[in-house]
Design an enzyme around this catalytic site. Structure first.
Site, PDB file in Angstrom:
ATOM      1  N   ASP A  81       0.846  -1.069   0.053  1.00 21.58           N
ATOM      2  CA  ASP A  81       0.097  -0.291   0.266  1.00 21.58           C
ATOM      3  C   ASP A  81       1.147   0.916  -0.305  1.00 21.58           C
ATOM      4  O   ASP A  81       1.940   1.230   0.388  1.00 21.58           O
ATOM      5  CB  ASP A  81      -1.111   0.229   1.173  1.00 21.58           C
ATOM      6  CG  ASP A  81      -2.016   0.995   1.523  1.00 21.58           C
ATOM      7  OD1 ASP A  81      -2.139   1.460   0.266  1.00 21.58           O
ATOM      8  OD2 ASP A  81      -2.564   1.575   2.282  1.00 21.58           O
ATOM      9  N   HIS A  82       0.583   2.009  -0.792  1.00 25.01           N
ATOM     10  CA  HIS A  82       1.586   3.218  -0.925  1.00 25.01           C
ATOM     11  C   HIS A  82       2.839   3.060  -1.127  1.00 25.01           C
ATOM     12  O   HIS A  82       3.341   4.265  -0.310  1.00 25.01           O
ATOM     13  CB  HIS A  82       0.656   4.684   0.535  1.00 25.01           C
ATOM     14  CG  HIS A  82      -0.649   5.289   0.233  1.00 25.01           C
ATOM     15  ND1 HIS A  82      -1.006   5.913  -1.170  1.00 25.01           N
ATOM     16  CD2 HIS A  82      -1.600   4.524   1.033  1.00 25.01           C
ATOM     17  CE1 HIS A  82      -2.395   5.984  -0.267  1.00 25.01           C
ATOM     18  NE2 HIS A  82      -2.618   5.381   0.614  1.00 25.01           N
ATOM     19  N   ASP A 103       2.837   5.534  -5.602  1.00 22.23           N
ATOM     20  CA  ASP A 103       2.185   6.502  -5.253  1.00 22.23           C
ATOM     21  C   ASP A 103       2.633   7.832  -5.100  1.00 22.23           C
ATOM     22  O   ASP A 103       3.749   8.295  -4.612  1.00 22.23           O
ATOM     23  CB  ASP A 103       1.619   6.433  -3.624  1.00 22.23           C
ATOM     24  CG  ASP A 103       0.685   7.680  -3.361  1.00 22.23           C
ATOM     25  OD1 ASP A 103       0.705   8.777  -4.162  1.00 22.23           O
ATOM     26  OD2 ASP A 103       0.401   8.115  -1.829  1.00 22.23           O
ATOM     27  N   HIS A 207      -9.915   4.802  -2.164  1.00 21.70           N
ATOM     28  CA  HIS A 207      -8.316   5.317  -0.373  1.00 21.70           C
ATOM     29  C   HIS A 207      -9.774   5.632   0.082  1.00 21.70           C
ATOM     30  O   HIS A 207     -10.889   6.393  -0.026  1.00 21.70           O
ATOM     31  CB  HIS A 207      -7.430   5.640  -1.198  1.00 21.70           C
ATOM     32  CG  HIS A 207      -6.321   4.623  -1.472  1.00 21.70           C
ATOM     33  ND1 HIS A 207      -4.949   4.152  -1.449  1.00 21.70           N
ATOM     34  CD2 HIS A 207      -6.472   3.979  -2.564  1.00 21.70           C
ATOM     35  CE1 HIS A 207      -4.751   3.736  -1.879  1.00 21.70           C
ATOM     36  NE2 HIS A 207      -5.132   3.662  -3.041  1.00 21.70           N
ATOM     37  N   ALA A 209     -11.834   4.950   2.734  1.00 21.29           N
ATOM     38  CA  ALA A 209     -13.283   4.580   2.786  1.00 21.29           C
ATOM     39  C   ALA A 209     -13.783   4.241   4.055  1.00 21.29           C
ATOM     40  O   ALA A 209     -14.978   3.101   4.439  1.00 21.29           O
ATOM     41  CB  ALA A 209     -12.985   3.432   1.367  1.00 21.29           C
TER      42      ALA A 209
HETATM   43  P1  13P Z   1      -8.702   4.800   6.133  1.00 20.57           P
HETATM   44  O1  13P Z   1      -7.902   5.738   6.769  1.00 20.57           O
HETATM   45  O2  13P Z   1     -10.059   5.783   5.404  1.00 20.57           O
HETATM   46  O3  13P Z   1      -9.173   3.407   6.519  1.00 20.57           O
HETATM   47  O4  13P Z   1      -7.893   4.124   4.496  1.00 20.57           O
HETATM   48  C1  13P Z   1      -7.253   3.063   3.788  1.00 20.57           C
HETATM   49  C2  13P Z   1      -6.249   3.803   3.577  1.00 20.57           C
HETATM   50  O5  13P Z   1      -6.802   4.371   2.291  1.00 20.57           O
HETATM   51  C3  13P Z   1      -5.276   2.375   2.642  1.00 20.57           C
HETATM   52  O6  13P Z   1      -4.432   2.528   2.298  1.00 20.57           O
HETATM   53  O1  G3H Z   2      -3.280   4.654   4.036  1.00 17.13           O
HETATM   54  C1  G3H Z   2      -3.118   3.174   4.216  1.00 17.13           C
HETATM   55  C2  G3H Z   2      -3.533   3.393   5.899  1.00 17.13           C
HETATM   56  O2  G3H Z   2      -3.643   4.069   6.813  1.00 17.13           O
HETATM   57  C3  G3H Z   2      -1.615   3.597   6.145  1.00 17.13           C
HETATM   58  O3  G3H Z   2      -1.724   4.223   7.814  1.00 17.13           O
HETATM   59  O4  G3H Z   2       0.573   4.163   6.882  1.00 17.13           O
HETATM   60  O5  G3H Z   2       0.068   3.978   8.816  1.00 17.13           O
HETATM   61  O6  G3H Z   2       0.505   2.344   8.309  1.00 17.13           O
HETATM   62  P1  G3H Z   2      -0.178   4.112   7.674  1.00 17.13           P
HETATM   63 ZN    ZN Z   3      -4.437   4.998   1.493  1.00 15.65          ZN
END
Ligand code: 13P
Ligand code: G3H
Ligand code: ZN
Length: 304
Positions: A81-82, A103, A207, A209
């Site tokens: 993720d990201h 990202d 995202h 969501a």
């Molecule tokens: P939320 O913070 O709304 O759960 O979003 C998570 C997210 O987008 C992770 O990539």
């Molecule tokens: O959007 C992504 C998550 O909410 C990740 O959060 O970077 O604190 O693990 P984090």
């Molecule tokens: Zn996200």
């Protein structure tokens, strides 16, 4: 074996539902999420942020996801993720994640294209799919900060997808990361989503969501949390976004609030109990329930 994110998202796109992406940080979260997927007969995507990897280590989280997918009778994919740190993206590709997100949405359009195209090149060789982001989703994460939402431009989105060859696209249509999302409840720019969908044919990702159900906030607050004012995305907006072509939906905050509510309850009501299994077990159960609700909302029940 880990499932193929690309396949899951195209099946969802064809079937007009969304696959849930759930952020994982430890074993209890992995098990809560995967037990929900099993019970709902739903495909699922486990996701690790760079923050999660800094906390637990990629090898540990990868191993947990692998074991979960091998034990499950439903498809379980693992997604980065990201991704911003190139060395982490390369490592995720090397160890065999199902998919990675690059990202570079904070960069200029041209640099976002350049960086994303480079990542697509690396991932292709290993048949790993790539999610990219155009526009800026608001809110705060460990390694990604942005105060304002910059909505995704549909014409730019089309050009971006053509030039980068990315497999899925995260769009900014009014959601925001983290707990303190909005003043009042979120209203998504559904018309804009429709315009993006007309121009972009690959799977679209939402995202930020989380719905942040009131029941969770109430339980957490009952045992000492201070979450007043936390707002999420209403279910009606999620359903409408799925109808307009969103087929991957990211949830992290709901899991955090569930975890927090459960742990606080045990600590407050059983102060003499210091067994970690008694403290974390209920968190795993409440996460499972939250994820089951999300899967029902996303329409992925019975799609495994
Ligand atoms: P939320 O913070 O709304 O759960 O979003 C998570 C997210 O987008 C992770 O990539
Ligand atoms: O959007 C992504 C998550 O909410 C990740 O959060 O970077 O604190 O693990 P984090
Ligand atoms: Zn996200």
């Amino acid at each position: 074996m880990l499932a193929d994110t690309h396949k899951l998202l195209w099946e969802a796109q064809r079937g007009r539902y969304a696959v849930g992406h759930f952020n994982i940080n430890n074993m209890e979260i992995v098990q809560g999420v995967v037990h929900a997927a099993q019970r709902m007969k739903s495909p699922v995507i486990l996701a690790t942020s760079e923050g999660a990897l800094n906390y637990a280590g990629m090898k540990y989280l990868y191993a947990l996801a692998r074991v979960a997918s091998e034990n499950a009778r439903v498809p379980v994919a693992l997604h980065l993720d990201h991704g911003r740190d190139v060395s982490i993206i390369k490592e995720a590709i090397r160890v065999g994640y199902s998919s990675v997100m690059i990202d570079a949405s904070h960069e200029s359009f041209e640099r976002n294209v350049l960086i994303t195209r480079r990542v697509v090149g690396w991932a292709r060789r290993k048949h790993i799919s790539v999610e990219a982001e155009l526009g800026t989703i608001g809110g705060v994460e460990d390694t990604v900060r942005s105060r304002n939402i910059l909505y995704t431009d549909p014409i730019k989105a089309k050009e971006f997808v053509e030039r980068t060859g990315c497999d899925s696209l995260a769009v900014a249509i009014g959601t925001s990361h983290g707990a303190y999302k909005f003043e009042g409840r979120a209203k998504l720019h559904q018309q804009l989503l429709e315009e993006i969908r007309q121009k972009v044919k690959i799977p679209l990702v939402l995202h930020g969501a989380s719905g942040v159900p009131l029941a969770l906030i109430t339980q957490a607050e009952k045992y000492g949390a201070k979450l007043t004012g936390v707002q999420g995305v209403p279910d009606v907006e999620i359903r409408s976004a799925i109808r307009r072509g969103i087929c991957k939906i990211n949830t992290d905050t709901d899991i955090r609030v569930a975890f927090d509510a459960a742990v606080r309850k045990v600590i407050s009501t059983q102060p003499q109990d210091f067994d970690p299994r008694h403290i974390l077990g209920p968190a795993r159960e409440i996460i499972q329930r939250v994820v089951e609700q999300r899967m029902k909302l996303f329409g992925s029940v019975g799609k495994a």
